[in-house]
Design a protein around this motif. Structure first.
Motif, PDB file in Angstrom:
ATOM      1  N   ILE A   1      -2.476  -8.088  -6.243  1.00  0.00           N
ATOM      2  CA  ILE A   1      -2.725  -8.259  -4.813  1.00  0.00           C
ATOM      3  C   ILE A   1      -2.150  -7.036  -4.108  1.00  0.00           C
ATOM      4  O   ILE A   1      -0.986  -6.687  -4.313  1.00  0.00           O
ATOM      5  CB  ILE A   1      -2.041  -9.527  -4.267  1.00  0.00           C
ATOM      6  N   LEU A   2      -2.956  -6.392  -3.284  1.00  0.00           N
ATOM      7  CA  LEU A   2      -2.511  -5.232  -2.511  1.00  0.00           C
ATOM      8  C   LEU A   2      -2.303  -5.651  -1.062  1.00  0.00           C
ATOM      9  O   LEU A   2      -3.182  -6.277  -0.468  1.00  0.00           O
ATOM     10  CB  LEU A   2      -3.555  -4.116  -2.585  1.00  0.00           C
ATOM     11  N   LEU A   3      -1.134  -5.332  -0.504  1.00  0.00           N
ATOM     12  CA  LEU A   3      -0.857  -5.582   0.907  1.00  0.00           C
ATOM     13  C   LEU A   3      -1.143  -4.308   1.684  1.00  0.00           C
ATOM     14  O   LEU A   3      -0.613  -3.244   1.352  1.00  0.00           O
ATOM     15  CB  LEU A   3       0.599  -5.996   1.109  1.00  0.00           C
TER      16      LEU A   3
ATOM     17  N   GLY B   1      -6.003  -3.262  10.214  1.00  0.00           N
ATOM     18  CA  GLY B   1      -6.767  -2.249  10.931  1.00  0.00           C
ATOM     19  C   GLY B   1      -6.879  -0.927  10.190  1.00  0.00           C
ATOM     20  O   GLY B   1      -7.360   0.054  10.749  1.00  0.00           O
ATOM     21  N   GLN B   2      -6.435  -0.881   8.954  1.00  0.00           N
ATOM     22  CA  GLN B   2      -6.481   0.357   8.177  1.00  0.00           C
ATOM     23  C   GLN B   2      -7.348   0.183   6.931  1.00  0.00           C
ATOM     24  O   GLN B   2      -7.001   0.638   5.841  1.00  0.00           O
ATOM     25  CB  GLN B   2      -5.065   0.767   7.765  1.00  0.00           C
ATOM     26  N   GLU B   3      -8.485  -0.494   7.102  1.00  0.00           N
ATOM     27  CA  GLU B   3      -9.347  -0.792   5.966  1.00  0.00           C
ATOM     28  C   GLU B   3      -9.769   0.460   5.203  1.00  0.00           C
ATOM     29  O   GLU B   3      -9.977   0.428   3.995  1.00  0.00           O
ATOM     30  CB  GLU B   3     -10.580  -1.588   6.409  1.00  0.00           C
ATOM     31  N   HIS B   4      -9.878   1.590   5.897  1.00  0.00           N
ATOM     32  CA  HIS B   4     -10.280   2.833   5.233  1.00  0.00           C
ATOM     33  C   HIS B   4      -9.251   3.263   4.183  1.00  0.00           C
ATOM     34  O   HIS B   4      -9.588   3.947   3.223  1.00  0.00           O
ATOM     35  CB  HIS B   4     -10.489   3.946   6.263  1.00  0.00           C
ATOM     36  N   LEU B   5      -7.994   2.823   4.349  1.00  0.00           N
ATOM     37  CA  LEU B   5      -6.962   3.173   3.370  1.00  0.00           C
ATOM     38  C   LEU B   5      -7.196   2.504   2.024  1.00  0.00           C
ATOM     39  O   LEU B   5      -6.769   3.007   0.994  1.00  0.00           O
ATOM     40  CB  LEU B   5      -5.574   2.768   3.889  1.00  0.00           C
ATOM     41  N   THR B   6      -7.845   1.359   2.057  1.00  0.00           N
ATOM     42  CA  THR B   6      -8.025   0.599   0.823  1.00  0.00           C
ATOM     43  C   THR B   6      -9.439   0.704   0.259  1.00  0.00           C
ATOM     44  O   THR B   6      -9.801  -0.061  -0.625  1.00  0.00           O
ATOM     45  CB  THR B   6      -7.679  -0.879   1.058  1.00  0.00           C
TER      46      THR B   6
ATOM     47  N   TYR C   1       0.822  -1.212   0.000  1.00  0.00           N
ATOM     48  CA  TYR C   1       0.000   0.000   0.000  1.00  0.00           C
ATOM     49  C   TYR C   1       0.857   1.265   0.000  1.00  0.00           C
ATOM     50  O   TYR C   1       0.591   2.213  -0.729  1.00  0.00           O
ATOM     51  CB  TYR C   1      -0.962   0.035   1.202  1.00  0.00           C
ATOM     52  N   ASP C   2       1.903   1.278   0.814  1.00  0.00           N
ATOM     53  CA  ASP C   2       2.737   2.478   0.950  1.00  0.00           C
ATOM     54  C   ASP C   2       3.980   2.351   0.075  1.00  0.00           C
ATOM     55  O   ASP C   2       4.892   1.597   0.378  1.00  0.00           O
ATOM     56  CB  ASP C   2       3.146   2.668   2.406  1.00  0.00           C
ATOM     57  N   LEU C   3       4.005   3.110  -1.012  1.00  0.00           N
ATOM     58  CA  LEU C   3       5.139   3.086  -1.925  1.00  0.00           C
ATOM     59  C   LEU C   3       5.947   4.378  -1.865  1.00  0.00           C
ATOM     60  O   LEU C   3       6.625   4.740  -2.822  1.00  0.00           O
ATOM     61  CB  LEU C   3       4.658   2.839  -3.361  1.00  0.00           C
ATOM     62  N   GLY C   4       5.837   5.080  -0.767  1.00  0.00           N
ATOM     63  CA  GLY C   4       6.595   6.326  -0.624  1.00  0.00           C
ATOM     64  C   GLY C   4       5.868   7.495  -1.248  1.00  0.00           C
ATOM     65  O   GLY C   4       4.960   8.052  -0.645  1.00  0.00           O
ATOM     66  N   ARG C   5       6.228   7.837  -2.480  1.00  0.00           N
ATOM     67  CA  ARG C   5       5.627   9.002  -3.141  1.00  0.00           C
ATOM     68  C   ARG C   5       4.204   8.763  -3.629  1.00  0.00           C
ATOM     69  O   ARG C   5       3.495   9.706  -3.942  1.00  0.00           O
ATOM     70  CB  ARG C   5       6.488   9.436  -4.326  1.00  0.00           C
ATOM     71  N   GLU C   6       3.796   7.526  -3.734  1.00  0.00           N
ATOM     72  CA  GLU C   6       2.424   7.221  -4.133  1.00  0.00           C
ATOM     73  C   GLU C   6       1.934   6.016  -3.349  1.00  0.00           C
ATOM     74  O   GLU C   6       2.693   5.384  -2.644  1.00  0.00           O
ATOM     75  CB  GLU C   6       2.332   6.983  -5.645  1.00  0.00           C
ATOM     76  N   THR C   7       0.660   5.705  -3.513  1.00  0.00           N
ATOM     77  CA  THR C   7       0.106   4.543  -2.817  1.00  0.00           C
ATOM     78  C   THR C   7       0.013   3.365  -3.778  1.00  0.00           C
ATOM     79  O   THR C   7       0.062   3.528  -4.998  1.00  0.00           O
ATOM     80  CB  THR C   7      -1.307   4.830  -2.262  1.00  0.00           C
TER      81      THR C   7
ATOM     82  N   PRO D   1      -4.053  -8.420   4.474  1.00  0.00           N
ATOM     83  CA  PRO D   1      -3.553  -7.599   5.584  1.00  0.00           C
ATOM     84  C   PRO D   1      -2.096  -7.915   5.887  1.00  0.00           C
ATOM     85  O   PRO D   1      -1.633  -9.040   5.706  1.00  0.00           O
ATOM     86  CB  PRO D   1      -4.451  -8.008   6.746  1.00  0.00           C
ATOM     87  N   LYS D   2      -1.366  -6.881   6.340  1.00  0.00           N
ATOM     88  CA  LYS D   2       0.006  -7.072   6.797  1.00  0.00           C
ATOM     89  C   LYS D   2      -0.011  -7.183   8.314  1.00  0.00           C
ATOM     90  O   LYS D   2      -0.786  -6.478   8.936  1.00  0.00           O
ATOM     91  CB  LYS D   2       0.866  -5.881   6.368  1.00  0.00           C
TER      92      LYS D   2
END
Length: 145
Positions: free
Chosen positions: A89-91, A95-100, A61-67, A113-114
């Protein structure tokens, strides 16, 4: 536990963290996957997709400059993507379901989930590549007929 047909599976890992990619590679190797390609950025991911033609991509999910969701959108953009139909597949942090929330809309095939386990990865990879493997078998049988 191994991924069915694992010897033929090419996987692209996209994460800006080398240690995380190393952990994921270790999990995948434990499943019997031997062709694993790595990328840190969208640009690298597109180059690897063009050159290596992976069967699926695992994107953090977190790639630094972008998601990772941004990268999913980019992969699904048929006008610019090297592989718009690749299973993705997105990791995502637990507990951060709102991010996805936008990930499904963007075209992701699965969200895990990670921290992810080998079993979770193996099951999802098998699920997403099973149809592709069957399609290949069907194409070979058609050509032989």
């Amino acid at each position: 536990m191994s991924v069915p047909g694992d010897a033929a599976i090419n996987i692209l890992l996209v994460d800006d963290s080398r240690p995380v990619r190393t952990v994921l590679k270790t999990l995948l190797c434990g499943l019997g996957v031997t062709r694993i390609y790595e990328a840190e950025t969208r640009e690298e991911a597109f180059i690897m997709a063009r050159v290596c033609r992976p069967d699926l991509a695992i994107i953090d999910y977190d790639l630094g400059r972008e998601t990772g969701v941004d990268l999913v959108r980019a992969f699904r953009d048929a006008a610019h993507s090297p592989m718009p139909e690749i299973p993705l597949i997105l990791l995502s942090p637990t507990g951060q379901e709102h991010l996805t929330a936008g990930a499904r809309e963007a075209g992701v095939d699965a969200i895990l989930p990670k921290p992810v386990t080998a079993r979770m990865l193996g099951d999802k990879i098998a699920e997403l590549t099973e149809g592709a493997a069957q399609q290949t078998v069907d194409e070979v049988e058609r050509k032989q007929a």
